[in-house]
Design an enzyme around this catalytic site. Structure first.
Site, PDB file in Angstrom:
ATOM      1  N   MET A 189       0.833  -1.201   0.000  1.00 41.17           N
ATOM      2  CA  MET A 189       0.000   0.000   0.000  1.00 41.17           C
ATOM      3  C   MET A 189       0.869   1.253   0.000  1.00 41.17           C
ATOM      4  O   MET A 189       1.532   1.559   0.987  1.00 41.17           O
ATOM      5  CB  MET A 189      -0.938  -0.010   1.206  1.00 41.17           C
ATOM      6  N   SER A 190       0.865   1.967  -1.113  1.00 39.20           N
ATOM      7  CA  SER A 190       1.669   3.178  -1.243  1.00 39.20           C
ATOM      8  C   SER A 190       0.946   4.417  -0.737  1.00 39.20           C
ATOM      9  O   SER A 190       1.553   5.475  -0.586  1.00 39.20           O
ATOM     10  CB  SER A 190       2.048   3.389  -2.707  1.00 39.20           C
ATOM     11  N   GLY A 191      -0.362   4.294  -0.510  1.00 37.51           N
ATOM     12  CA  GLY A 191      -1.146   5.458  -0.120  1.00 37.51           C
ATOM     13  C   GLY A 191      -1.905   6.057  -1.280  1.00 37.51           C
ATOM     14  O   GLY A 191      -2.660   7.016  -1.107  1.00 37.51           O
ATOM     15  N   GLY A 192      -1.731   5.497  -2.482  1.00 31.01           N
ATOM     16  CA  GLY A 192      -2.430   5.984  -3.664  1.00 31.01           C
ATOM     17  C   GLY A 192      -3.728   5.239  -3.907  1.00 31.01           C
ATOM     18  O   GLY A 192      -4.051   4.264  -3.222  1.00 31.01           O
ATOM     19  N   ASP A 213      -4.608   3.319  -6.460  1.00 26.95           N
ATOM     20  CA  ASP A 213      -4.495   1.983  -7.048  1.00 26.95           C
ATOM     21  C   ASP A 213      -4.289   0.905  -5.986  1.00 26.95           C
ATOM     22  O   ASP A 213      -5.011  -0.095  -5.945  1.00 26.95           O
ATOM     23  CB  ASP A 213      -3.358   1.947  -8.071  1.00 26.95           C
ATOM     24  N   SER A 214      -3.294   1.088  -5.139  1.00 24.73           N
ATOM     25  CA  SER A 214      -3.035   0.072  -4.116  1.00 24.73           C
ATOM     26  C   SER A 214      -4.142   0.047  -3.067  1.00 24.73           C
ATOM     27  O   SER A 214      -4.470  -1.020  -2.523  1.00 24.73           O
ATOM     28  CB  SER A 214      -1.673   0.305  -3.453  1.00 24.73           C
ATOM     29  N   CYS A 239       9.819   9.415  -7.760  1.00 21.77           N
ATOM     30  CA  CYS A 239       9.142   9.778  -6.512  1.00 21.77           C
ATOM     31  C   CYS A 239      10.069  10.426  -5.502  1.00 21.77           C
ATOM     32  O   CYS A 239       9.632  11.210  -4.666  1.00 21.77           O
ATOM     33  CB  CYS A 239       8.481   8.543  -5.912  1.00 21.77           C
ATOM     34  N   GLY A 296      -0.830  -2.713  -6.775  1.00 24.95           N
ATOM     35  CA  GLY A 296      -1.758  -1.957  -7.608  1.00 24.95           C
ATOM     36  C   GLY A 296      -1.216  -1.642  -8.983  1.00 24.95           C
ATOM     37  O   GLY A 296      -1.700  -0.717  -9.642  1.00 24.95           O
ATOM     38  N   CYS A 305      13.576  -0.296  -8.236  1.00 19.93           N
ATOM     39  CA  CYS A 305      12.761  -0.322  -7.022  1.00 19.93           C
ATOM     40  C   CYS A 305      11.891  -1.572  -6.988  1.00 19.93           C
ATOM     41  O   CYS A 305      11.809  -2.258  -5.966  1.00 19.93           O
ATOM     42  CB  CYS A 305      11.891   0.928  -6.949  1.00 19.93           C
TER      43      CYS A 305
END
EC number: 2.8.1.13
Length: 393
Positions: A20-23, A25-26, A210, A137, A113
């Protein structure tokens, strides 16, 4: 009987870790799997935390994004952990990024990454938590073969397809990964996020790099590898000095703007010579390359790569993330591989990826890929003849 993730067992008996990146999609990925009844665990990686980046629109994996991921997990009622990967990220991604520019290359940090942080370190953590799969995501899909292994295919949404950035995924990793958004479009994802009541439904997408807080990647190069910003000559194809530059890291193959020299006809960066700090420029026709030498090739086409190639394997390749796959031949053996482009490509830059596909469009299968080491303008008539390199990493 297999569940929706092609795993044995009921969803409620299947643990899935979601990166979970916080966006949006995820977050939607986590919400979808939770709604289907899976035992979902959310993990967010703290990768960097520049003060200027934490609240920037489109930042990822730092500051506000971590708070957003935590809020989504709380709404979904799933466990959520934040892991400090800053040191690993700096060593594997940021330092590699700076080194690549110092060598006159144009790197793709997202690939490194995915390869070294998300699909190696995070995947290991997911296994340690007893998860049967790691879901992300990404806009890419995978399909299960009869033998249980999986193949990587392009996303249904061609405008969002991220297969270029995932070519370095190993077969072992691919068999463990799941991409629930692979058959969806971005608008469909946002609409689902709204239905789930996620606050991030309309959040801006993450940026290409990023970890660059100001949007100027050269700031990082200047700090970590200042020699890449040493001045040098801008020369033509014959070596005549046309002007001066303020660091090879400011340039990439194919670049036209910002050369700072006057000419009767448009000039483009043809290659970067890091050893002597020269930027070589020429007319547009000098950009077209037909042969590419690869390094760090990863094969996802099934079986042994050398057996698959034989005397040459016809395929389609993408040499930049924004390009369409073009017809090509893969040749070589024993770790040394080259691509012959049927029609040639402009702006082939060392450091970028050359990704293999079995079709030019649609949900084509990803056959693997490698990093571009060098390129040549013409295909030698004798295959054993050494390349006359026009672009060198």
């Amino acid at each position: 009987m297999l569940n929706s993730l092609d795993l044995e067992g009921r969803p409620q008996d299947t643990r899935v870790v979601v990166a979970m990146s916080g966006g949006v999609d995820s977050s939607t990925t986590a919400a979808l799997l939770k709604a289907e009844g899976y035992d979902v665990v959310g993990i967010t990686l703290q990768l960097y935390d520049h003060g200027a980046a934490t609240h920037r629109k489109g930042a990822c994996c730092a500051g506000q994004d971590i708070h957003d991921a935590r809020d989504v997990a709380a709404k979904l009622g799933i466990p959520h952990y934040v892991l400090d990967y800053e040191d690993r990220f700096r060593e594997s991604v940021i330092d590699n990024f700076a080194d690549s520019y110092a060598l006159g290359e144009t790197p793709v940090p997202c690939i490194e990454c995915n390869r070294s942080i998300k699909f190696r370190d995070l995947l290991k953590t997911a296994r340690e938590l007893g998860a049967q799969a790691l879901a992300t995501g990404h806009y890419v899909a995978s399909r299960r073969l009869d033998d249980g292994s999986r193949v990587l295919v392009c996303a249904a949404d061609a405008d969002r397809d991220q297969s270029y950035f995932l070519f370095a995924t190993t077969q072992e990793q691919l068999d463990y990964l799941r991409f629930p958004l692979g058959d969806m479009t971005k608008p469909e994802t946002r609409e689902l996020a709204r239905r789930f009541g996620l606050a991030v439904a309309d959040k801006h997408d993450s940026q290409d790099i990023c970890f660059v807080p100001t949007g100027r990647y050269t700031d990082i190069i200047t700090r970590l590898r200042p020699n890449a910003m040493d001045p040098g000559d801008i020369v033509d194809l014959d070596g005549r000095v046309l002007g001066r530059h303020n660091g090879i890291a400011n340039f990439t193959v194919g670049q036209r703007r910002g050369l700072g020299i006057a000419a009767h006809a448009p000039l483009f960066v043809v290659r970067l010579e890091a050893a002597n700090r020269r930027v070589v420029v020429g007319p547009r026709e000098a950009l077209k390359m037909h042969r590419i030498s690869l390094r760090d090739v990863n094969w996802l086409g099934g079986g042994d790569i050398d057996s698959a190639i034989g005397n040459g394997l016809e395929m389609f390749v993408r040499v930049r993330s924004t390009r369409s796959p073009q017809p090509a031949w893969l040749r070589g053996a024993g770790g040394h591989y080259e691509i012959e482009l049927v029609a040639g490509e402009e702006g082939v830059s060392p450091g970028q990826a050359c990704v293999f596909y079995d079709a030019p469009s649609g949900q084509a299968r990803v056959l693997g890929g490698g990093f571009i080491q060098s390129a040549a303008a013409k295909v030698a008539s004798n295959p054993a003849r050494p390349l006359v390199e026009a672009v060198r990493g």
